[in-house]
Design a protein around this motif. Structure first.
Motif, PDB file in Angstrom:
ATOM      1  N   GLY A 112       0.852  -1.187   0.000  1.00 37.37           N
ATOM      2  CA  GLY A 112       0.000   0.000   0.000  1.00 37.37           C
ATOM      3  C   GLY A 112       0.883   1.232   0.000  1.00 37.37           C
ATOM      4  N   ILE A 113       0.311   2.388   0.301  1.00 38.59           N
ATOM      5  CA  ILE A 113       1.087   3.629   0.210  1.00 38.59           C
ATOM      6  C   ILE A 113       2.205   3.669   1.247  1.00 38.59           C
ATOM      7  CG2 ILE A 113      -0.522   4.959   1.636  1.00 38.59           C
ATOM      8  CD1 ILE A 113       1.759   6.124  -1.298  1.00 38.59           C
ATOM      9  N   ASN A 114       1.973   3.153   2.455  1.00 37.26           N
ATOM     10  CA  ASN A 114       3.036   3.192   3.458  1.00 37.26           C
ATOM     11  C   ASN A 114       4.187   2.261   3.086  1.00 37.26           C
ATOM     12  OD1 ASN A 114       1.709   5.103   5.030  1.00 37.26           O
ATOM     13  ND2 ASN A 114       0.679   3.558   6.289  1.00 37.26           N
ATOM     14  N   GLY A 115       3.870   1.046   2.667  1.00 37.16           N
ATOM     15  CA  GLY A 115       4.915   0.106   2.279  1.00 37.16           C
ATOM     16  C   GLY A 115       5.734   0.601   1.107  1.00 37.16           C
ATOM     17  N   CYS A 116       5.061   1.106   0.063  1.00 38.45           N
ATOM     18  CA  CYS A 116       5.777   1.585  -1.129  1.00 38.45           C
ATOM     19  C   CYS A 116       6.534   2.876  -0.840  1.00 38.45           C
ATOM     20  CB  CYS A 116       4.798   1.766  -2.289  1.00 38.45           C
ATOM     21  SG  CYS A 116       4.168   0.195  -2.925  1.00 38.45           S
ATOM     22  N   GLY A 117       5.979   3.723   0.030  1.00 43.07           N
ATOM     23  CA  GLY A 117       6.683   4.944   0.416  1.00 43.07           C
ATOM     24  C   GLY A 117       7.967   4.636   1.168  1.00 43.07           C
ATOM     25  N   ILE A 118       7.914   3.664   2.076  1.00 41.09           N
ATOM     26  CA  ILE A 118       9.113   3.262   2.812  1.00 41.09           C
ATOM     27  C   ILE A 118      10.126   2.615   1.873  1.00 41.09           C
ATOM     28  CG2 ILE A 118       9.990   1.702   4.609  1.00 41.09           C
ATOM     29  CD1 ILE A 118       7.286   2.169   6.072  1.00 41.09           C
ATOM     30  N   ALA A 119       9.649   1.790   0.937  1.00 42.48           N
ATOM     31  CA  ALA A 119      10.551   1.138  -0.029  1.00 42.48           C
ATOM     32  C   ALA A 119      11.290   2.179  -0.862  1.00 42.48           C
ATOM     33  CB  ALA A 119       9.757   0.200  -0.932  1.00 42.48           C
ATOM     34  N   ARG A 120      10.577   3.206  -1.294  1.00 43.12           N
ATOM     35  CA  ARG A 120      11.207   4.257  -2.095  1.00 43.12           C
ATOM     36  C   ARG A 120      12.277   4.997  -1.289  1.00 43.12           C
ATOM     37  NH1 ARG A 120       9.227  10.231  -3.247  1.00 43.12           N
ATOM     38  NH2 ARG A 120      10.425  10.727  -5.122  1.00 43.12           N
ATOM     39  N   ASP A 121      11.901   5.416  -0.086  1.00 42.86           N
ATOM     40  CA  ASP A 121      12.830   6.175   0.744  1.00 42.86           C
ATOM     41  C   ASP A 121      14.073   5.339   1.072  1.00 42.86           C
ATOM     42  OD1 ASP A 121      14.135   7.744   2.660  1.00 42.86           O
ATOM     43  OD2 ASP A 121      12.274   8.446   3.550  1.00 42.86           O
TER      44      ASP A 121
END
Length: 513
Positions: free
Chosen positions: A13-22
């Motif tokens: 979801g947005i939290n998982g993908c946001g953390i992966a990007r960062d």
């Protein structure tokens, strides 16, 4: 023993993908597994807004609102294709009453008991003043008072509403936001695994041993740290996947929306306040429709797919009809959707009062485990930064970097979107204005990569209807993890509102082949 990954993330979801990007942008080796399509649960079922949460001021959540307001313009600058400024009209009538138990209501009933639930105009104006100024606004215009007897925004409303306040927030294409974060993570070296379920995770020899399953095939990975970004499933993952105990949990709250035939002709949205203390939005949607939402209802069983119940649809129609001159009925509804929000369980009495802030819980008993509880789409990037702030002292990694980094296709100014559309139509004369606008809103500067050197629409391959071409579908499959027609027409786009069932079936057959 070296691990396959520095960080392994459960949940796309947005939290998982946001953390992966960062994390991947900081030089960490990242793996992410999502059991379904990216953003297929909560993250594609929002009200599609980057907003500070005006109503959270009623709960004195000033810190949460300020964080979201500051972040709102950061996000707008970094993704001007999938987000854009929007003006909201808040109609006011002196006899409007609100029966609820927010801290503001309790304070008013104590110091101004004669108001009996009514909100004085000065209080609403004070709230909007705070909303304008808490976040150091630079791009978005401030609040103004509107005469509804002469303004276009007053025409669809009942005659008793003669005054309104107009303020700013931002629209966002939520499901595309998830995918673009995943793409950027992959561009920085992350491994993104969709339709891959994590069936177990255990600490072995000072690191995590993670077993996944994809198409019936199991695979084992090792990681130095594990991030549980399972959203509604966060508790299940702690108990059933890692087999650990936790006293923390989430409150599952279902938010339902309806999409109706277009209810008004202007491009502004409405913020409606209800007598039950709730609020809803009525938002121009996909050019020809209106989006109305959301509800707040407890959702007890995760095994039951959320949907907008008949009662919720009736509630939203009745709520909107308190404001619109022409009543909104079930006959106006063309589509509905619902998502389960995993709010951190802070013991609040009602779903409406439960906090929208997030909690990051770090278990350092061996290899680190970071559990993500709650959160809202507007603060996803800050959540990712704070997650890395907890992890980098333990596993290394570089400095924060995402505040000034555009998402794929977003490398242009907020004010240049119309020019981007005009330039695209100039270079590809076969595009209609609607087609060009849709491509720019979805892909930004990458629209040209999809169109390539085509000089006519037929050169883009098979036409699936509603301007969806083979060239675009192949891009979505090759670059954006799409595997089915549902991925394309309800998450990568909203063309499901325009395509027939036969056209969707044809698209599914093409993608399967």
């Amino acid at each position: 023993m070296s691990a396959d990954f520095d960080v392994f993330i459960i949940g796309g979801g947005i939290n998982g993908c946001g953390i992966a990007r960062d994390a991947s942008g900081r030089g960490l080796k990242v793996g992410l597994a999502e059991m379904n399509d990216l953003g297929s649960a909560t993250s594609s079922a929002s009200t599609k807004l980057f907003h500070g949460g005006l109503r959270y001021l009623e709960f004195f959540e000033f810190g949460l609102v300020r964080k979201a307001l500051v972040e709102r313009e950061v996000l707008l600058r970094n993704m001007p294709h999938i987000s854009w400024p929007m003006r909201f009209v808040l109609p006011y009538h002196k006899d409007m009453r609100f029966e609820n138990d927010t801290p503001t209501s309790k304070l008013l009933s104590t110091v101004m008991p004669w108001m009996k639930g009514r909100r004085p105009a000065w209080l609403i104006r004070l709230g909007l003043f705070l909303y304008d100024n808490l976040g150091g606004r630079k791009i978005l215009p401030g609040t103004k008072t509107v005469d509804l007897t002469t303004a276009d925004t007053g025409k669809p409303l009942k005659g008793k509403f003669q005054r309104a306040y107009e303020y700013s927030d931002c629209w966002v294409e939520d499901a595309r936001l998830v995918v673009l974060n995943a793409r950027d993570a992959e561009a920085h070296g992350a491994t993104i695994m969709t339709r891959t379920k994590v069936i177990s995770a255990a600490r072995v020899d000072g690191q995590w041993e993670i077993v996944t399953e994809h198409d019936g095939v199991q695979q084992t990975y090792t990681a130095r740290a594990l991030v549980n970004a399972g959203g509604p499933w966060v508790e299940n993952i702690v108990r059933d996947v890692t087999r650990l105990n936790t006293s923390e949990g989430v409150r599952l709250v279902r938010g339902s929306h309806i999409v109706t035939k277009k209810l008004f002709d202007h491009d502004k949205s409405y913020f409606f306040q209800g007598e039950d203390g709730r609020i809803i939005f009525a938002i121009p949607y996909e050019m020809d429709f209106t989006l109305i939402g959301t509800t707040d209802a407890e959702h007890e069983n995760l095994s039951e797919k959320p949907y907008a119940t008949d009662a919720e649809q009736d509630y939203l129609c009745a709520f909107a009809s308190q404001y619109f001159e022409k009543p909104v009925t079930r006959d106006d509804i063309v589509w509905s959707y619902s998502g389960v929000r995993p709010l951190y369980d802070d013991g609040a009495k009602s779903a409406t009062a439960a906090t929208r802030d997030y909690v990051l819980s770090l278990d350092e008993n061996g290899a680190p485990l970071l559990n993500i509880f709650g959160g809202k789409i507007t603060t996803y990037r800050k959540l990712a930064e704070n997650a890395l702030k907890k992890l980098t002292p333990l596993i290394g990694g570089g400095d924060p970097w995402t505040a000034d980094a555009a998402l794929p296709g977003g490398d242009f100014k907020v004010s240049d979107r119309d020019k981007l559309v005009a330039d695209l139509m100039s270079d590809y004369p076969f595009l209609t204005d609607r087609w060009a606008l849709r491509l720019v809103k979805a892909y930004g500067t990458e629209a040209r990569a999809i169109l390539g050197d085509a000089s006519a629409a037929k050169e883009l391959g098979q036409d699936f209807g509603a301007t969806l071409t083979e060239a675009e579908v192949k891009w979505l499959m090759a670059r954006e993890y799409a595997r089915s027609a549902e991925d394309v027409v309800w998450r990568r786009s909203k063309l499901g509102l325009r395509l027939t069932s036969d056209q969707v079936a044809g698209l599914d057959a093409f993608m399967a082949s």
